[in-house]
Design a protein around this motif. Structure first.
Motif, short mmCIF file in Angstrom:
data_model
loop_
_atom_site.label_atom_id
_atom_site.label_comp_id
_atom_site.label_asym_id
_atom_site.label_seq_id
_atom_site.Cartn_x
_atom_site.Cartn_y
_atom_site.Cartn_z
N PHE A 7 10.27 32.22 14.61
CA PHE A 7 9.04 33.05 13.95
C PHE A 7 8.18 32.23 13.37
O PHE A 7 6.97 32.62 13.16
N TYR A 8 8.62 31.23 12.47
CA TYR A 8 7.72 30.39 11.72
C TYR A 8 6.64 29.77 12.65
O TYR A 8 5.48 29.78 12.27
N ILE A 9 7.35 29.25 13.61
CA ILE A 9 6.17 28.65 14.52
C ILE A 9 5.18 29.51 15.18
O ILE A 9 4.10 29.20 15.17
N SER A 10 5.62 30.78 15.49
CA SER A 10 4.77 31.81 16.07
C SER A 10 3.77 32.09 15.01
O SER A 10 2.43 32.31 15.35
N LEU A 11 4.16 32.18 13.78
CA LEU A 11 3.21 32.58 12.55
C LEU A 11 1.98 31.54 12.57
O LEU A 11 1.03 32.05 12.14
N ARG A 12 2.57 30.46 12.76
CA ARG A 12 1.48 29.09 12.44
C ARG A 12 0.47 29.43 13.72
O ARG A 12 -0.64 28.78 13.59
#
Length: 343
Positions: A7-12
């Motif tokens: 999720f962290y990567i997707s938001l970035r």
């Protein structure tokens, strides 16, 4: 943790200029916010469902016209697993379909067919499992049809002018017990599936009838329940385990809850005010895709179950509120720093 990292990567990817404060706030909220994570206690239950929610929103955020077929297939599997894990997710595919139709119309039919095939497969799997066990195909747990009757209708009875009806009102447990006695059965487990579904359908029909007979009272009780539903209760499961009690209102009627009520209100207001700031900022930046996903998901997982007081029903909603909170906290910190610099 793996789902949160994804999720962290997707938001970035979706927010190339997203600040480290926003990302950290979202990550920490989802990792440690106690109202949410107190229900993250059983590996094969809430943990799986929360993880699937996070994976689903991650996929939708990172989706574009170049997304490969295998990712769409994987998303169909994730939606199916959400339904298998929690029946409340049964219609969540409509949120995904609307998202594709509004923002990716050119690939809507293609995506709908792929996702629909996997979703239909999971329904057929459940249906035939029920057929093997009970001798009848059905897709939703019987108790799901009785939620209104069991949790909400008792609150409306006080608005009825028919005293005889109120006195003779039978809870769903009373109806089951009476049916067992009348048919000389050993227990509820021996009730024929057709008879059990008939009881559930009658309870649902009676619930709708009572609600329409008392629209003002029903609306009033729903709004009261909605307010109580969104109250953050970080120590509910701790209280129940510490006192070895079941739900049944024990926590809400306890002195501990009453003594801490004002602190829960303050804590809830802080979280929601910061989240509203985040909502305003996302709207201001015209990030309508994520806005649609978050708001529609919050409405989907809250409005149908708002008559439940347990914070376990609020926990799935906090997954999406976390994003608003992270964005809001970042902008609040920036505003405070700006004010300090001006001074």
């Amino acid at each position: 943790l793996i789902c949160l990292i994804y999720f962290y990567i997707s938001l970035r990817v979706y927010f190339p200029n997203i600040s480290i404060i926003t990302l950290s706030s979202i990550f920490l909220f989802l990792s440690f916010e106690p109202t949410l994570n107190q229900w993250n206690r059983v590996l094969y239950s809430e943990t799986i469902f929360f993880g699937l929610q996070i994976l689903a929103i991650s996929f939708l955020l990172s989706y574009n016209y170049k997304t490969p077929l295998k990712n769409v297939v994987l998303f169909g599997i994730i939606l199916s697993l959400m339904y298998l894990q929690r029946s409340v997710s049964i219609y969540y595919f409509l949120i995904a379909f609307l998202y594709f139709y509004i923002f990716f119309k050119k690939k809507f039919i293609f995506n709908a067919i792929i996702i629909g095939l996997f979703y239909l497969s999971s329904h057929l799997f459940v249906g035939f499992q029920n057929l093997n066990r009970d001798g009848k195909i059905y897709f939703l747990p019987i108790l799901a049809k009785e939620d209104l009757y069991g949790y909400f209708v008792p609150k409306i009875l006080k608005y009825s002018e028919n005293e005889m009806y109120v006195k003779s009102f039978q809870t769903r447990h009373d109806k089951i017990n009476n049916f067992v006695k009348e048919n000389n059965l050993v227990s509820e487990e021996f009730i024929d599936i057709d008879a059990r579904q008939r009881i559930a359908n009658n309870n649902f029909a009676e619930s709708i009838e009572i609600i329409f007979k008392h629209p003002i009272g029903s609306l009033k009780e729903y709004l009261v329940s909605l307010t109580h539903y969104f109250l953050l209760k970080p120590n509910e499961i701790h209280f129940l385990q510490e006192n070895n009690t079941t739900y049944n209102g024990h926590f809400y009627n306890s002195d501990k809850f009453k003594n801490e009520f004002i602190f829960k209100v303050i804590y809830s207001l802080c979280i929601y005010v910061i989240s509203l700031i985040g909502l305003y900022y996302i709207f201001k930046k015209k990030k309508f895709k994520i806005l649609f996903l978050l708001i529609s998901s919050i409405l989907y997982f809250s409005l149908p179950v708002a008559w439940h007081k347990q914070s376990s029903y609020l926990a799935p909603v906090l997954i999406y509120i976390a994003v608003f909170f992270g964005v809001g906290l970042n902008n609040l910190i920036n505003y405070i720093n700006k004010v300090k610099n001006v001074r």
